[in-house]
Motif scaffolding. Structure first.
Motif, mmCIF file in Angstrom:
data_model
loop_
_atom_site.group_PDB
_atom_site.id
_atom_site.type_symbol
_atom_site.label_atom_id
_atom_site.label_comp_id
_atom_site.label_asym_id
_atom_site.label_seq_id
_atom_site.Cartn_x
_atom_site.Cartn_y
_atom_site.Cartn_z
ATOM 1 N N CYS A 30 0.855 -1.184 0.000
ATOM 2 C CA CYS A 30 0.000 0.000 0.000
ATOM 3 C C CYS A 30 0.894 1.238 0.000
ATOM 4 O O CYS A 30 2.124 1.138 -0.108
ATOM 5 C CB CYS A 30 -0.954 -0.009 1.195
ATOM 6 N N HIS A 31 0.260 2.394 0.084
ATOM 7 C CA HIS A 31 0.963 3.671 0.082
ATOM 8 C C HIS A 31 0.477 4.487 1.280
ATOM 9 O O HIS A 31 -0.460 4.098 1.968
ATOM 10 C CB HIS A 31 0.654 4.430 -1.215
ATOM 11 N N GLY A 32 1.073 5.647 1.473
ATOM 12 C CA GLY A 32 0.641 6.530 2.549
ATOM 13 C C GLY A 32 -0.701 7.181 2.258
ATOM 14 O O GLY A 32 -1.286 6.997 1.184
ATOM 15 N N VAL A 33 -1.204 7.926 3.246
ATOM 16 C CA VAL A 33 -2.453 8.671 3.041
ATOM 17 C C VAL A 33 -2.138 10.164 2.962
ATOM 18 O O VAL A 33 -1.089 10.623 3.437
ATOM 19 C CB VAL A 33 -3.471 8.403 4.181
ATOM 20 N N VAL A 34 -3.049 10.905 2.375
ATOM 21 C CA VAL A 34 -2.860 12.340 2.189
ATOM 22 C C VAL A 34 -2.993 13.061 3.533
ATOM 23 O O VAL A 34 -3.952 12.849 4.268
ATOM 24 C CB VAL A 34 -3.906 12.884 1.194
ATOM 25 N N THR A 35 -2.029 13.900 3.828
ATOM 26 C CA THR A 35 -2.039 14.629 5.109
ATOM 27 C C THR A 35 -2.659 16.005 4.897
ATOM 28 O O THR A 35 -2.020 17.043 5.115
ATOM 29 C CB THR A 35 -0.597 14.785 5.624
ATOM 30 N N ASP A 36 -3.890 15.987 4.509
ATOM 31 C CA ASP A 36 -4.541 17.245 4.139
ATOM 32 C C ASP A 36 -6.038 16.955 4.040
ATOM 33 O O ASP A 36 -6.440 15.830 3.740
ATOM 34 C CB ASP A 36 -4.017 17.666 2.755
ATOM 35 N N ASP A 37 -6.859 17.970 4.290
ATOM 36 C CA ASP A 37 -8.289 17.782 4.105
ATOM 37 C C ASP A 37 -8.626 17.954 2.631
ATOM 38 O O ASP A 37 -8.056 18.806 1.945
ATOM 39 C CB ASP A 37 -9.068 18.778 4.980
ATOM 40 N N LEU A 38 -9.556 17.121 2.162
ATOM 41 C CA LEU A 38 -9.814 17.043 0.726
ATOM 42 C C LEU A 38 -11.206 17.553 0.398
ATOM 43 O O LEU A 38 -12.181 17.168 1.051
ATOM 44 C CB LEU A 38 -9.699 15.584 0.274
ATOM 45 N N ALA A 86 6.815 6.280 9.075
ATOM 46 C CA ALA A 86 6.736 6.421 10.533
ATOM 47 C C ALA A 86 5.423 7.088 10.950
ATOM 48 O O ALA A 86 4.752 6.653 11.898
ATOM 49 C CB ALA A 86 7.929 7.224 11.045
ATOM 50 N N ASP A 87 5.032 8.146 10.221
ATOM 51 C CA ASP A 87 3.766 8.816 10.521
ATOM 52 C C ASP A 87 2.589 7.867 10.299
ATOM 53 O O ASP A 87 1.628 7.851 11.070
ATOM 54 C CB ASP A 87 3.561 10.029 9.595
ATOM 55 N N PHE A 88 2.688 7.139 9.215
ATOM 56 C CA PHE A 88 1.605 6.212 8.901
ATOM 57 C C PHE A 88 1.436 5.203 10.035
ATOM 58 O O PHE A 88 0.314 4.910 10.465
ATOM 59 C CB PHE A 88 1.904 5.502 7.573
ATOM 60 N N ALA A 89 2.563 4.665 10.499
ATOM 61 C CA ALA A 89 2.517 3.675 11.579
ATOM 62 C C ALA A 89 1.838 4.256 12.817
ATOM 63 O O ALA A 89 1.043 3.591 13.485
ATOM 64 C CB ALA A 89 3.928 3.190 11.910
ATOM 65 N N GLU A 90 2.142 5.501 13.084
ATOM 66 C CA GLU A 90 1.555 6.121 14.263
ATOM 67 C C GLU A 90 0.045 6.302 14.104
ATOM 68 O O GLU A 90 -0.732 5.993 15.010
ATOM 69 C CB GLU A 90 2.233 7.471 14.504
ATOM 70 N N ASP A 129 2.692 -1.652 12.580
ATOM 71 C CA ASP A 129 4.050 -1.475 12.074
ATOM 72 C C ASP A 129 3.998 -1.067 10.610
ATOM 73 O O ASP A 129 3.139 -1.548 9.860
ATOM 74 C CB ASP A 129 4.831 -2.798 12.161
ATOM 75 N N ALA A 130 4.941 -0.234 10.212
ATOM 76 C CA ALA A 130 5.044 0.118 8.796
ATOM 77 C C ALA A 130 6.463 -0.148 8.327
ATOM 78 O O ALA A 130 7.421 0.175 9.025
ATOM 79 C CB ALA A 130 4.674 1.582 8.582
#
Lengths: 376, 376, 376
Positions: B15-23, B111-115, B120-121
């Motif tokens: 998978c990939h990360g998520v967007v750190t922003d409101d959409l 690391a952010d994603f894991a949190e 674990d990421a």
């Protein structure tokens, strides 16, 4: 409770006229198949014919083929066609007029068909037929290229609602992203015209023709239909895979053109993916529906894995025999009904969403794309 | 009784990360599809979103898209992501960090994603991104070739658990059995480096890179992932058929490399066959799971016709929207659960065998291949 | 009520002999897969083995593989083979004798097999094996070309009921419509014969051989079988797609030849379409049946979407292990039984029609095509 009832109105995106003649067993058999040599009673479509068409002719379901053909002869083609077409519950039919009857068997013209069927009939113009007809007259290269475009514009001006190409049968679907240059087209036309309208198999001219179709589609707001997937033995299946259209669809995605991928089986998942990618793509499983019989629902479910609900249309590809138009409609309703009921039972979506999807797949999407008034 | 419960722990192979922003609606829509231009609410994935994600945000199942997006705005991306990712029941996530957000939208780092996700990421390094990044600096040919390998080794040394190639998007999957020669690679690198890290489309360099990945996979015991099957409109579907990998897989079968075929739909049967032939092949139906909605079980059943139970992994291909990660997990459990319950009901295998298969498919196979500790 | 009972007699269109030797775990495992290197107990076929074969050896269904192999050792290959083959309920077996045992493991000859199995066994002659055997003697080009045809005629005169080609494994199925010219064949034979019967990979000679097979099929009324679809890792799946046979099948459709497309999975829909088009085409899903386990019914349903009921045959592709022959038969009956019961329950056809279809698919079509007396 079932969402899809016999009252669900259909619009048939792609079919042909019916034979205006009484048929003996051999001629009937030849029309119930894509094969040029074998009969097809002993298959899913043969079983579906006996199951669904026989009762419409006042016979018991599953009666023998002989009894069915006897009754057909007794009633005559006109009464049989009227009964089967009217009972299909199709409000509008889009007729591809570019395929004439085999053995010079006459097919109904759209106006006659509409009268028989008790619905509206609209014409779809086949690009290759137009090009071949014009090439058969004694024209110069310049005139040929002009006349084809003029003829297509005139046909649309006179009420045709769509264009159609059978390039899948000729050089296959791996179309270039860009149309060939004028120099290339002129050279190809010049070479081909010496043959006076022989079958158009030249890859340059076919690419030119399909790109012309896409340009007119964008300008005049008529979808361009492409045969894809299975067909008669003139096709090479692996060259009719709509996945080969990647370059062409990407090139036309923002031009305003609408491209309808017809039939698509056994590549219907590929087609569903293309409809997912490209909002200007419509898809159907036309020819497959009457032929696969009870399996139409399984095929439709595969198509809808990726195809958006707003991109799928109903079509029957009925040709020659009104039985095919009738089976297309009956089996579509049955397949869609089961699928939709399953969605509701499994809580995949609400009944209201499911019903809306059923209406759009059956008629709404087609009406919007072709500019027809939607059924109430 | 059902074998697969909500407690079944998953490990997400890709998978990939998520967007750190409101959409807003438009940006959200653009992430819920592989299309570059169309929105996709009216499809299986759109229905699944309303069915499965809405209740996680405190809304009724099947609520409207507008209500869903309102709640999303109200809660903010961080709370929504936390809720959806944690509720997925995924213990470990393997994140492909090679695809940056569209429109410069920032994506979470591992690391952010894991949190956020409470699991674990681990990082998976994309070969083409590394090569393009290095090429964008002013390097000589020799340095370029050395630096790519050094960078990959360093990344693995620093904890990356896998490599990934998107050669399917570039020249397609018909890779040669043997890597190109040094002379060929040098000439190709010399030509390409003049463009300073433009998109890598050269067939020689791509073949070199994938073979390098396979060599490092064997030496360092990290699987090499290959994108196969459907993707965005940059791909040509027919060149992404994993069946084209025959020569490459045969050449690497006894080297110690592990090759993971991602996504694979609509060629998942082809991929299952390759996993049957080659014990160094892993397969998943990643991207397909969230997208096909209720059909995930049918696709999985087709994959498992030939794929051994020890070769199949779960992945979601979640990208940008935590909804995709969540749907991947929910629909996987649902699909696998029904399949496994059906096996038991039909006496295809014992409940113990079925449960073991479910655990391996969901997490065990992935943990073994990537050297992760298995869920208890 | 179920239409397909254990009493439904089968005729196996395509299988091989069994190993006349006791097998340790490793050799047994190597025969339960198309892979050259991996074992396959943990898959659908492994589960089916424990479910269906164990009780035939007096063990509980789903017993462990170890217990199964212990019992096998205890009983010895002859008793195990006798039990499993006789319990398959197959009346006649068509044995491809062109594939010898791996590692010089001896396989039963047709006469021995018939005695073990308690049925009739007929030989199918493999074209490439004949050509390679003749080429391994010191022959001139002219003699080689003559001897191949003479040998094939003699084999048929001596009772062989079919011919078989594995061209799918060599140059693939895109065969030319016309055989190569004498000049081409002579040059190719002259070049190849220098290698004294090495594996035949020359495209000209292979095209010549398959066209020879088609000619003899027409003249001597023996079907020509073609391997299509999946196989061991010597095959390239995308070149084994029967859709590639379009030109060849169209060229042979009116010659009197019969062409049997074996296996066909994962291209079974393509094969079904070819059977729809061409009445001289037979299709089966041989190798797929034992391998896909409980999914055989789903695969068969897809094949029958277009394949006429008169064109489909049963085969097991059993090779080496009598378990494969047994599973082919058991899973076929189970799959067909459910399909047919579903048709009747859904009123797709009458019970009488369904029963007739089941009999023809299981034995009748094969008997007619190969000139065998039909089961009563």
């Amino acid at each position: 409770m079932t969402v899809v009832t016999d009252d669900l109105v259909l619009v048939d995106q792609h079919c042909h006229g019916v034979v205006t003649d009484d048929l003996d067993r051999e001629r009937f058999a030849r029309l119930l198949t894509e094969s040029s040599i074998s009969s097809n009673f002993d298959s899913m479509v043969g079983r579906a014919l006996r199951r669904w068409c026989a009762p419409r002719l006042g016979l018991p379901a599953h009666c023998s083929v002989d009894d069915y053909l006897d009754r057909r002869r007794e009633w005559g083609w006109r009464r049989v066609s009227t009964e089967l077409l009217r009972a299909a519950g199709v409000r509008s039919w889009l007729l591809d007029t570019g395929l004439t009857g085999a053995d010079d068997t006459p097919l109904t013209e759209p106006a006659d068909f509409a009268e028989l069927a008790g619905g509206d009939a609209f014409e779809v113009v086949r690009l290759e037929s137009v090009a071949e007809r014009i090439a058969s007259t004694d024209v110069s290269v310049d005139d040929f290229l002009d006349f084809v475009e003029i003829h297509l514009r005139d046909a649309i001006g006179a009420g045709a609602v769509g264009l159609k190409s059978v390039v899948a049968y000729r050089t296959g679907l791996e179309l270039p992203a860009e149309p060939p240059t004028d120099v290339e087209v002129n050279a190809a036309a010049s070479a081909w015209l010496r043959w006076n309208g022989q079958r158009l198999d030249d890859p340059i001219l076919l690419a030119w023709l399909v790109h012309l179709g896409a340009r007119l589609s964008a300008e005049l707001h008529v979808p361009l239909q492409l045969h894809t997937g299975f067909g008669d033995d003139d096709i090479r299946l692996h060259r009719a895979d709509p996945a080969l259209l990647g370059d062409f669809l990407r090139a036309t995605k923002s031009t305003g053109a609408t491209i309808a991928l017809l039939h698509t089986w056994p590549f219907h998942r590929h087609a569903g993916y293309l409809a997912h990618l490209f909002p200007h793509v419509l898809v159907d499983i036309g020819l497959a529906i009457p032929y696969v019989g009870d399996r139409a629902g399984a095929v439709l479910a595969e198509l809808l894995e990726l195809a958006p609900f707003g991109s799928v249309c109903f079509s029957s590809d009925g040709y020659g025999l009104p039985e095919l138009h009738h089976l297309g409609a009956v089996l579509w309703r049955r397949a869609l009904g089961r699928l939709v009921d399953g969605w509701i039972a499994d809580d995949v979506m609400t009944a209201a969403d499911a019903e809306l999807a059923a209406v759009n797949l059956s008629a709404g999407n087609c009406c919007r794309a072709y500019g027809l008034s939607a059924p109430v």
